[in-house]
Design an enzyme around this catalytic site. Structure first.
Site, PDB file in Angstrom:
ATOM      1  N   ASP A 578     -12.603 -38.074   4.221  1.00 20.75           N
ATOM      2  CA  ASP A 578     -14.613 -37.767   5.300  1.00 20.75           C
ATOM      3  C   ASP A 578     -16.204 -38.508   5.416  1.00 20.75           C
ATOM      4  O   ASP A 578     -16.362 -39.149   5.493  1.00 20.75           O
ATOM      5  CB  ASP A 578     -14.266 -37.073   6.893  1.00 20.75           C
ATOM      6  CG  ASP A 578     -12.461 -37.215   7.443  1.00 20.75           C
ATOM      7  OD1 ASP A 578     -11.983 -37.484   6.534  1.00 20.75           O
ATOM      8  OD2 ASP A 578     -12.947 -36.781   7.705  1.00 20.75           O
ATOM      9  N   GLU A 775      -5.553 -25.180   5.606  1.00 18.98           N
ATOM     10  CA  GLU A 775      -5.102 -26.703   5.549  1.00 18.98           C
ATOM     11  C   GLU A 775      -6.509 -26.696   4.130  1.00 18.98           C
ATOM     12  O   GLU A 775      -6.590 -27.817   3.351  1.00 18.98           O
ATOM     13  CB  GLU A 775      -6.690 -26.809   6.566  1.00 18.98           C
ATOM     14  CG  GLU A 775      -6.876 -28.516   6.703  1.00 18.98           C
ATOM     15  CD  GLU A 775      -7.592 -29.219   7.638  1.00 18.98           C
ATOM     16  OE1 GLU A 775      -7.852 -27.869   8.394  1.00 18.98           O
ATOM     17  OE2 GLU A 775      -8.254 -30.582   8.224  1.00 18.98           O
TER      18      GLU A 775
END
Ligand SMILES: *[C@@H]1O[C@H](CO)[C@@H](O)[C@H](O)[C@H]1NC(C)=O
Ligand SMILES: *[C@@H]1O[C@H](CO)[C@@H](O)[C@H](O)[C@H]1NC(C)=O
Length: 817
Positions: A578, A775
């Protein structure tokens, strides 16, 4: 009280053909039988991964079942203590599948510190009959160290039935008394499932049930449990917990008025629902320490018993361990028992997290001209166009998929999925193929697959509205082709094998690798999806093309250049990476090095598939593109001064220039296998990865170089943290170089060994310390961070552990000399 369902026509309705009676040499029969047997084998599972425990079949609008529980010693906190959907901040000291095999079952443990309770749920699947077999689970609860030995805990089992069918209490099982003293049986029927029954046992006598000595009991006799039901609108059905509390409120209020809120016994009677005439949702509540739920498919013969479950739990655990040992055993230096347990849990959480989703989705089909992103300042035009667009609700779709994280991302993500499927491919390649199939079925006529699959209200309830809309010009890395390439690597090794048919002695075992072992099945699978693969490929080529000609760029091919659409100033969400630094400001002349690399991998995989299928003309065309992409990666993206690959953009003088940020993006050609052992670029890439001042850390490879001026800045999502999937690609590429003759073989071998060890040790240490996979990992401390219980691609440590240890063989080689 009327709803006793009797068995009807099942045995007459279904043919009795079995695998054994078919001729394995008849290819079309084999293909059909394998598909049918695979459907049966995969029908049931904990396919509602957003719940701590929720079972459903791979059928839209059918039966579903789940659990809720809470410590009920205090009226004020009981409602808040009820567990149902996986949440990040509920005081869980870890939960997940320690062992899980999608065809047989496994064990989930839940360490519910907030409720002072440890739960074990053993789930087993038992084949038989013509409707996908039976299943059952055993729930055991024990107080945690800080819990009271006799802490009242209420467990609710509920089951819901959508669509045509019936579900009702077997009144013989409960007798006339409103209170339930013994086992309860529900009977049901639906067109896909046939007849079935669900037994909820009281468990062994050691279960300490509520004693009815409170005055409120006179008004509401409880016995050992209670059953309740209600009919709700289909679209509300997923809100089981809310519905339950709503119904409970009606029960509670008058009772509280009369007896006050102090007494826990009162509380229990409030929580337990009244017996109503039965329709569609069943909630069964009891205090417990152990009980079983047994779903028996009518066509499978006698209903299951607790003895069957006891036996099957043992069997499925043994077979899981055996299969795991064969295909994924951790190798030196992570070959000790603790890593074995860890690795099993990581794989089990990935596969135990697989869900079946069904529902509609929101898509912006406006095809606004601004979405071409052809003008300077395009990101402002696209933002306006998006704000004005009227997204449409598209027809419901099915998806069978892994999920990145059960509490936080319990839905399908396209680019995560190709990574998820690499561990799955090792354990059960036909399961991986089934998931790829499901994703390909989502493709539209143009070849687009939405990158985030938010299907139905339940899924949408987890996503802010502005993120629910999908755009048919947005791509996402084509990682499903990475999984297909892994399949090709395995299948080609098996080309010479004779077709084996299906082994009927253990159908589940046989089905796992049926397509790998039978060239006819592999051919049929690849051939059936080949047109969709090409459509998807052409969609990428048509919609994500970069512009070479308008800017006087010099390159071997005037066609092979790529640019992600959907970029904003801060983000290219479509790239998956991102907030990684990119050219500023955005420009329509940009070229993205990660996307051209993905296209190289995709083209290579398609070329190999075309060759295997004997599609010679296509294979030649793909080979031609592959070579052009490979040459253009160098011509358009290699920066001689920086000695790395870079994005390109157009500067204020209308010149094409590189924008270099060393990190994951700048090594993407290496990560995707587009830089071979003889490449003159290889040395610089290896040195960049290996340098502790740039990408190397003791815990894995950083996303951005420590020397980059944007290192660790702003959102810092992909600007320093360590991500396991990209580290996996690094390890895999290092392995390829380390095991092929070439000038940098030795350096790659050493880096491979060190990186592999660092990654495994760190993810393991954080798992042990926190009870969770994470994550991403902090590059300075190794600490797990951001989303907790991230058992999607972080599970790729399983593959990393199972890769061969090259340090040992190098040493052995030395010793020999
Ligand atoms: C397997 O299940 C899918 C999805 O429910 C269905 O479309 C397909 O026809 C089934 N295949 C066979 C051979 O039963
Ligand atoms: C064929 O596939 C099976 C199943 O994955 C595997 O165990 C075996 O090693 C393969 N055989 C060859 C020759 O690669």
């Amino acid at each position: 009280m009327h709803l006793r369902i009797t068995t009807l026509l099942t045995s007459l309705l279904y043919a009795t053909g079995t695998l054994a009676t078919q001729d394995p040499n008849d290819v079309s029969v084999l293909i059909k039988e394998a598909a049918r047997a695979n459907n049966e084998s995969l029908l049931w599972g904990p396919y509602k991964p957003n719940l701590y425990f929720g079972v459903r079949p791979r059928i839209a609008n059918s039966l579903a079942a789940g659990l809720m529980w809470a410590k009920v010693d205090n009226f004020a906190t009981a409602q808040g203590n009820f567990r149902h959907t996986c949440e990040q901040n509920e005081g869980m000291a870890g939960y997940g599948w320690d062992e899980y095999d999608i065809r047989k079952g496994g064990r989930q443990t839940i360490h519910d510190a907030g409720n002072n309770l440890d739960l074990t749920i053993d789930f087993v699947k038992i084949p038989g009959g013509q409707n996908g077999g039976s299943w059952g689970f055993r729930v055991k609860g024990t107080p945690r160290e800080d819990g009271e030995p006799d802490q009242p805990t209420s467990m609710l089992f509920y089951t819901t039935l959508e669509g045509l069918g019936q579900l009702g209490v077997d009144m013989d099982s409960v007798g006339d008394a409103p209170a339930l003293e013994g086992d309860v049986r529900l009977n049901g029927f639906s067109s896909e499932l046939g007849d079935f029954s669900i037994d909820v046992t009281t468990g062994p006598d050691t279960n300490d049930y509520f004693e009815h000595n409170h005055p409120s009991y006179e008004a509401k006799p409880l016995g050992k449990g209670i059953v309740s039901s209600q009919t709700v609108r289909q679209e509300d059905l997923w809100q089981t917990k809310g519905l339950m509390f709503l119904q409970m409120k009606e029960e509670i209020e008058p009772t509280i008025k009369e007896y006050g809120t102090e007494n826990p016994h009162l509380l229990l009677s409030c929580l337990l629902l009244s017996i109503n005439p039965v329709m569609e949702t069943f909630i069964l509540s009891r205090r417990f320490s152990r009980f079983d739920v047994l779903f028996s498919s009518g066509s499978a013969g006698e209903p299951l018993t607790s003895e069957t479950i006891t036996k099957e739990i043992k069997g499925s655990s043994l077979s899981f361990s055996e299969r795991f040992r064969q295909v994924l055993a951790p190798q030196v230096p992570s070959d000790s028992a603790k890593y074995l347990e860890f690795s099993k849990a990581m794989l089990s959480n990935l596969i135990g997290g697989i869900g079946f989703f069904h529902g509609d989705s929101v898509v912006d089909r406006s095809a606004h001209p601004a979405y071409e992103e052809e003008n300077e300042g395009f990101w402002e035009e696209t933002a306006e166009a998006r704000a004005m667009a009227k997204p449409v609700i598209e027809a419901p779709k099915d998806l069978f998929t892994c999920v990145p994280s059960r509490p936080f991302f319990p839905r399908g993500f396209l680019w995560d999925e190709g990574f998820h499927l690499l561990p799955v491919m090792e354990y059960d390649s036909d399961l991986a193929l089934e998931i790829i199939k499901s994703w390909f079925h989502l493709m539209d006529d143009e070849g687009w697959i939405a990158r985030e699959q938010i299907l139905g209200m339940e899924a949408r309830s987890k996503v802010p509205p502005e993120f629910t809309v999908q755009y048919p010009h947005y791509a996402n890395p084509p990682t499903l082709f990475m999984a297909l390439e892994a399949f090709m690597d395995k299948a080609l090794g098996n080309k010479s094998l004779q077709s084996e048919g299906l082994d009927t002695s253990d159908v589940a075992e046989s089905l796992r690798t049926a397509t790998l072992r039978n060239p006819e099945l592999a051919d049929a699978y690849l051939r059936s999806f080949y047109p969709l693969m090409k459509r998807h490929y052409n969609w990428f080529r048509n919609t994500q093309r970069g512009d070479i000609k308008s800017y006087d760029r010099e390159a071997y091919s005037t066609k092979e250049a790529y640019r992600w659409r959907g970029r904003s100033v801060q983000h290219i969400l479509t790239s998956g990476i991102d907030d990684y630094p990119r050219p500023q400001p955005p420009h329509p002349g940009e070229l993205h090095v990660d996307l051209i690399s993905w296209m190289g991998m995709m083209t290579r995989t398609l070329r190999r598939i075309a060759e295997t299928l004997g599609e010679q003309e296509d294979a030649e065309e793909f080979a031609y593109h592959e070579n052009a992409i490979s040459r253009n990666i160098d011509d358009l993206h290699w920066n001689e001064k920086e000695q790395t690959f870079c994005d390109a953009t157009i500067d204020e003088f209308e010149e094409s220039v590189h924008v270099c940020h060393k990190g994951y993006i700048s090594i993407f050609p290496f990560l995707t296998g587009m830089v071979g052992p003889e490449s003159p670029r290889l040395k610089a890439i290896l040195d960049l990865i290996n340098d502790p001042e740039e990408l190397w850390s003791d815990y894995g490879i950083r996303s951005l170089s420590k020397k980059d001026k944007l290192y660790g800045t702003e959102e810092n999502y992909w600007r320093s943290p360590i991500w396991v999937p990209i580290n996996y690609l690094t390890v895999k590429s290092l392995y390829a170089i380390a095991t092929t003759d070439g000038p940098h073989q030795e350096q790659a071998r050493e880096m491979y060994s060190n990186l592999r060890k660092n990654l495994v040790e760190n993810v393991f240490r954080e798992w042990e310390k926190t009870g969770f996979a994470w994550e991403q990992y902090n590059p300075e401390s190794g600490a797990g961070q951001r989303t907790q219980h991230f058992t999607g691609w972080t599970s790729m440590v399983v593959n990393i552990m199972s890769m061969p240890d090259l340090a040992v063989s190098a040493k052995a080689h030395h010793d020999e000399l």
